[in-house]
Write a protein that holds these residues in place. Sequence first.
Motif, PDB file in Angstrom:
ATOM      1  N   LEU A  34       0.847  -1.182  -0.043  1.00 19.07           N
ATOM      2  CA  LEU A  34       0.085  -0.128  -0.076  1.00 19.07           C
ATOM      3  C   LEU A  34       0.832   1.197  -0.040  1.00 19.07           C
ATOM      4  O   LEU A  34       1.871   1.240   0.582  1.00 19.07           O
ATOM      5  CB  LEU A  34      -0.757   0.210   1.272  1.00 19.07           C
ATOM      6  CG  LEU A  34      -2.097  -0.971   1.225  1.00 19.07           C
ATOM      7  CD1 LEU A  34      -2.747  -1.018   2.695  1.00 19.07           C
ATOM      8  CD2 LEU A  34      -3.102  -0.665   0.176  1.00 19.07           C
ATOM      9  N   PRO A  35       0.472   2.308  -0.540  1.00 16.50           N
ATOM     10  CA  PRO A  35       1.105   3.474  -0.478  1.00 16.50           C
ATOM     11  C   PRO A  35       1.462   4.066   0.814  1.00 16.50           C
ATOM     12  O   PRO A  35       0.407   4.046   1.451  1.00 16.50           O
ATOM     13  CB  PRO A  35       0.511   4.910  -1.440  1.00 16.50           C
ATOM     14  CG  PRO A  35      -0.954   3.945  -1.264  1.00 16.50           C
ATOM     15  CD  PRO A  35      -0.869   2.459  -1.219  1.00 16.50           C
ATOM     16  N   TRP A  39       1.721   7.207   1.916  1.00 15.46           N
ATOM     17  CA  TRP A  39       1.081   8.568   2.216  1.00 15.46           C
ATOM     18  C   TRP A  39      -0.010   8.661   0.931  1.00 15.46           C
ATOM     19  O   TRP A  39       0.031   8.147  -0.031  1.00 15.46           O
ATOM     20  CB  TRP A  39       2.114   9.645   1.871  1.00 15.46           C
ATOM     21  CG  TRP A  39       2.985  10.069   3.075  1.00 15.46           C
ATOM     22  CD1 TRP A  39       4.172   9.395   3.224  1.00 15.46           C
ATOM     23  CD2 TRP A  39       2.738  10.515   4.394  1.00 15.46           C
ATOM     24  NE1 TRP A  39       4.814   9.829   4.493  1.00 15.46           N
ATOM     25  CE2 TRP A  39       3.801  10.351   5.091  1.00 15.46           C
ATOM     26  CE3 TRP A  39       1.595  11.009   5.010  1.00 15.46           C
ATOM     27  CZ2 TRP A  39       4.112  10.876   6.525  1.00 15.46           C
ATOM     28  CZ3 TRP A  39       1.543  11.448   6.168  1.00 15.46           C
ATOM     29  CH2 TRP A  39       2.738  11.231   7.305  1.00 15.46           C
ATOM     30  N   GLY A  40      -0.921   9.584   1.355  1.00 15.33           N
ATOM     31  CA  GLY A  40      -1.997   9.924   0.434  1.00 15.33           C
ATOM     32  C   GLY A  40      -3.376   9.461   0.726  1.00 15.33           C
ATOM     33  O   GLY A  40      -3.471   9.012   1.522  1.00 15.33           O
ATOM     34  N   ILE A  54      -6.747   7.709  -0.306  1.00 12.87           N
ATOM     35  CA  ILE A  54      -7.274   6.622  -1.243  1.00 12.87           C
ATOM     36  C   ILE A  54      -8.435   6.130  -0.888  1.00 12.87           C
ATOM     37  O   ILE A  54      -9.075   6.447   0.433  1.00 12.87           O
ATOM     38  CB  ILE A  54      -6.056   5.564  -1.265  1.00 12.87           C
ATOM     39  CG1 ILE A  54      -6.094   4.472  -2.116  1.00 12.87           C
ATOM     40  CG2 ILE A  54      -6.255   4.938   0.324  1.00 12.87           C
ATOM     41  CD1 ILE A  54      -4.909   3.739  -2.560  1.00 12.87           C
ATOM     42  N   ARG A  74      -1.171   6.763   5.756  1.00 10.51           N
ATOM     43  CA  ARG A  74       0.309   7.317   6.331  1.00 10.51           C
ATOM     44  C   ARG A  74       0.969   6.073   7.107  1.00 10.51           C
ATOM     45  O   ARG A  74       0.370   4.904   7.297  1.00 10.51           O
ATOM     46  CB  ARG A  74       0.000   8.463   7.351  1.00 10.51           C
ATOM     47  CG  ARG A  74      -1.339   8.083   8.535  1.00 10.51           C
ATOM     48  CD  ARG A  74      -1.994   9.202   9.112  1.00 10.51           C
ATOM     49  NE  ARG A  74      -2.665   8.753  10.260  1.00 10.51           N
ATOM     50  CZ  ARG A  74      -3.815   8.391  10.091  1.00 10.51           C
ATOM     51  NH1 ARG A  74      -4.358   8.093   8.981  1.00 10.51           N
ATOM     52  NH2 ARG A  74      -4.345   7.806  11.055  1.00 10.51           N
ATOM     53  N   VAL A  79     -12.810  10.990  -4.347  1.00 10.46           N
ATOM     54  CA  VAL A  79     -11.731  10.251  -4.347  1.00 10.46           C
ATOM     55  C   VAL A  79     -11.695   9.231  -5.332  1.00 10.46           C
ATOM     56  O   VAL A  79     -12.944   8.570  -5.445  1.00 10.46           O
ATOM     57  CB  VAL A  79     -11.415   9.830  -3.006  1.00 10.46           C
ATOM     58  CG1 VAL A  79      -9.872   9.597  -3.059  1.00 10.46           C
ATOM     59  CG2 VAL A  79     -11.098  11.153  -2.154  1.00 10.46           C
ATOM     60  N   ARG A  80     -10.623   9.165  -6.128  1.00 13.21           N
ATOM     61  CA  ARG A  80     -10.720   7.817  -7.143  1.00 13.21           C
ATOM     62  C   ARG A  80     -10.850   6.645  -6.674  1.00 13.21           C
ATOM     63  O   ARG A  80     -10.292   6.403  -5.410  1.00 13.21           O
ATOM     64  CB  ARG A  80      -9.427   8.011  -7.931  1.00 13.21           C
ATOM     65  CG  ARG A  80      -9.638   7.367  -9.332  1.00 13.21           C
ATOM     66  CD  ARG A  80      -8.345   7.564 -10.219  1.00 13.21           C
ATOM     67  NE  ARG A  80      -7.720   8.563  -9.849  1.00 13.21           N
ATOM     68  CZ  ARG A  80      -6.396   9.116 -10.264  1.00 13.21           C
ATOM     69  NH1 ARG A  80      -5.821   8.245 -10.776  1.00 13.21           N
ATOM     70  NH2 ARG A  80      -5.855  10.292  -9.979  1.00 13.21           N
ATOM     71  N   SER A 115     -10.269   2.681  -5.730  1.00 11.92           N
ATOM     72  CA  SER A 115      -9.483   1.697  -6.149  1.00 11.92           C
ATOM     73  C   SER A 115     -10.069   0.459  -5.403  1.00 11.92           C
ATOM     74  O   SER A 115     -10.756   0.347  -4.339  1.00 11.92           O
ATOM     75  CB  SER A 115      -8.263   1.848  -5.176  1.00 11.92           C
ATOM     76  OG  SER A 115      -7.596   3.127  -5.300  1.00 11.92           O
ATOM     77  N   CYS A 148      -3.228  15.373  -3.126  1.00 12.22           N
ATOM     78  CA  CYS A 148      -2.938  14.493  -2.046  1.00 12.22           C
ATOM     79  C   CYS A 148      -3.356  12.662  -2.476  1.00 12.22           C
ATOM     80  O   CYS A 148      -2.793  12.113  -1.775  1.00 12.22           O
ATOM     81  CB  CYS A 148      -3.491  14.737  -0.764  1.00 12.22           C
ATOM     82  SG  CYS A 148      -2.623  16.128  -0.096  1.00 12.22           S
ATOM     83  N   GLU A 149      -3.823  12.828  -3.252  1.00 15.30           N
ATOM     84  CA  GLU A 149      -4.703  11.561  -3.811  1.00 15.30           C
ATOM     85  C   GLU A 149      -3.632  10.652  -4.415  1.00 15.30           C
ATOM     86  O   GLU A 149      -2.591  11.171  -4.970  1.00 15.30           O
ATOM     87  CB  GLU A 149      -5.753  11.690  -4.879  1.00 15.30           C
ATOM     88  CG  GLU A 149      -6.457  10.691  -5.145  1.00 15.30           C
ATOM     89  CD  GLU A 149      -7.714  10.887  -6.007  1.00 15.30           C
ATOM     90  OE1 GLU A 149      -7.762  10.586  -7.213  1.00 15.30           O
ATOM     91  OE2 GLU A 149      -8.788  11.624  -5.696  1.00 15.30           O
ATOM     92  N   VAL A 150      -3.707   9.506  -4.125  1.00 12.75           N
ATOM     93  CA  VAL A 150      -2.822   8.386  -4.437  1.00 12.75           C
ATOM     94  C   VAL A 150      -3.039   8.179  -6.036  1.00 12.75           C
ATOM     95  O   VAL A 150      -3.880   7.963  -6.419  1.00 12.75           O
ATOM     96  CB  VAL A 150      -2.834   6.931  -3.573  1.00 12.75           C
ATOM     97  CG1 VAL A 150      -2.032   5.843  -4.149  1.00 12.75           C
ATOM     98  CG2 VAL A 150      -2.533   7.372  -2.216  1.00 12.75           C
ATOM     99  N   ARG A 185      -1.729   5.823  -8.948  1.00  8.47           N
ATOM    100  CA  ARG A 185      -1.436   4.504  -9.410  1.00  8.47           C
ATOM    101  C   ARG A 185      -1.132   4.248 -10.935  1.00  8.47           C
ATOM    102  O   ARG A 185      -2.376   4.702 -11.563  1.00  8.47           O
ATOM    103  CB  ARG A 185      -1.865   3.271  -8.707  1.00  8.47           C
ATOM    104  CG  ARG A 185      -1.851   3.474  -7.011  1.00  8.47           C
ATOM    105  CD  ARG A 185      -1.916   2.194  -6.617  1.00  8.47           C
ATOM    106  NE  ARG A 185      -3.025   1.647  -5.591  1.00  8.47           N
ATOM    107  CZ  ARG A 185      -2.822   0.816  -4.730  1.00  8.47           C
ATOM    108  NH1 ARG A 185      -1.903  -0.031  -4.662  1.00  8.47           N
ATOM    109  NH2 ARG A 185      -3.956   0.763  -4.117  1.00  8.47           N
TER     110      ARG A 185
END
Lengths: 284, 326
Positions: A212-213, A215-216, A218, A234, B26-27, B29, B322-324, B326
């Motif tokens: 998983l990332p 930060w950010g 999602i 985080r 937010v997108r 996933s 700030c969104e992830v 990918r």
Amino acid sequence: MTTAPETFRYRLASPAGSVFPGAHPGQMVSSGQLFKRHEPLIAAPDPRRIDLRASVLDPFGSYQVRVYQQKSTLDVYLIADLSASMSFSGSLNKQQILIDFLLSAASSAFSYGDSFGFIGCGRQLEQRWLLPGCRQMGRVRALAKNLENHVLAQGCESLPQTARLLPASRALVFLLSDFHFGTDRLKTLMHGLSRHDVIPLVLWDSAEYLDLPPWGLIRFQDMENGATRTLFMRPALKQKIVRAFEQRRRQLQQAFRAFGAEPLFIDGRYKAEHIDHYFQQRAA
Amino acid sequence: MNFAVETPWVLAGLLFMLWPLFDDGVRHSPYPWLDILPPDAFSTGLTVLLRILGMATIAALVLGLAGLHRTEQSIERIGHGANIVLLLDRSNSMDNTFAGRTPDSEEESKAAAARRLLTEFVAGRPHDMLGIAEYSTSPLFVLPLTENKEAIQAAINATVVPALAYTNISKGLAMAMSFFNNRELTGSRIVLLVSDGAAAIDPDSELQLRQWFKQQQIRLYWIFLRTANSPGIYELPTDSRNDNADAMPERYLHKFFTSLNIPYQAYEAESPDAMHKAIADIDRLEHLPRHYRERIPRQDLSALCYQWAAGLMLVLLALKLCEVRR
């Protein structure tokens, strides 16, 4: 499907009960390599195998016949979870792993001369995802091709109904799923399969937790029910998720061990050696 | 706080505010199993915040589009002031100096002096309601009673244009009093008459004026700008034959005002300084408390709405970044 699927070697923890001669140690006594015991001629009417020395030593003076353990066939079944979450695509597509394993298990079974069957469980059991024990690779390939083009739908409620489709005698059952459902359903499922030798294969992907990332923002959408949840990722939260998965792993291990089955976690690519390893460890 | 909108049907767009409740933008996933994810209060709070931000942005945009404004309002205030009607003489003689000559660089005309001093007077009394009327051969309606100081100043400045013909004071007074008709006014009512001469009042008008002065409870100030060598207010006739309204209009007008039995004060000013003194005197005297309503003009809030929308969108954009990915 140009390359032949990898095969692995498997065996039952206890002798198989099948009457048909095959490749696995069984409970049947007949012609074989391994001496089992002496029996009176009445019980085993094979005068070629009369053991004279044992007959003379017998206090009752009856003829003793040497009987050998007969190698038996085994029914191999693959029960696969066909719920939507099995189409998760992280580092690898779980659906593809399922197909790889299906072909690999089928060709392994056929190389032993055993029969292979497949039960795919969605919300309901569907005829097209049922393959009764057979010895034809063509049927397995056709099934694999169908599976490849199938978009998995929500739900795997039919999993506990599989028990009635399995043979009455002890079979080797591979149970392939991500086991992303409640422990209650798992327990009913394992109760139903307690007659068989169950190998739970837990299909997880590192993208679900380790990759998983850090930060950010999602937003995860549940592949089963479509619910969404927004998370602000985080490092601390990622640690929490990784710990949650470790706890789930222990929980699954405990649940399976209660039924005498040791789960095998397939994390990422499927390799036949993993299954080989598993069976070698189990025999030890 | 009365809010209103220009185009109410645009408010139907507020229904879009429900949208962030279902989708926080937010997108997505895909994830196999949400139940395994541990609860996280921070993320939950952030989700709620995101939705509130989204709803607020839409609300601000829609309100901006609908033209939100605050309607005109009046606030009741209490101040020290009066309702004053300035009644200015616009006869020809006002354009002369106090000495009765054409104004030059050294001496200003009576009208200019009156203008200058009245400007100061008005500027020094912020809570007054002022109206302006002028008279010459006939009365001129200039400005109704108002609090708008700019309009008052402009009306006073407008007396720059050269004066007109004669003096018809009775009609001027009638018009000045008509300013108070049908108005609920608290505080004192003042007519400030600035003139440099007087005229006889015919008996019909006199009767009418008497009645009105009584009815309206008016306080009268008369600033008489006396030209040199002209008869004053208090001057007594040397010859009894001259003791009539036509010969000595100032004296008779003063007598008329005195006979009205209303608060009345006359100032005889023979120079700009004397006039200044007279005005300062009135300024000091007339400080009774007065209720009045201050009007606040309509305020357009759509610009504010757009500012808020822009600010909120910046915040949302920052969160979107700030969104992830990918």
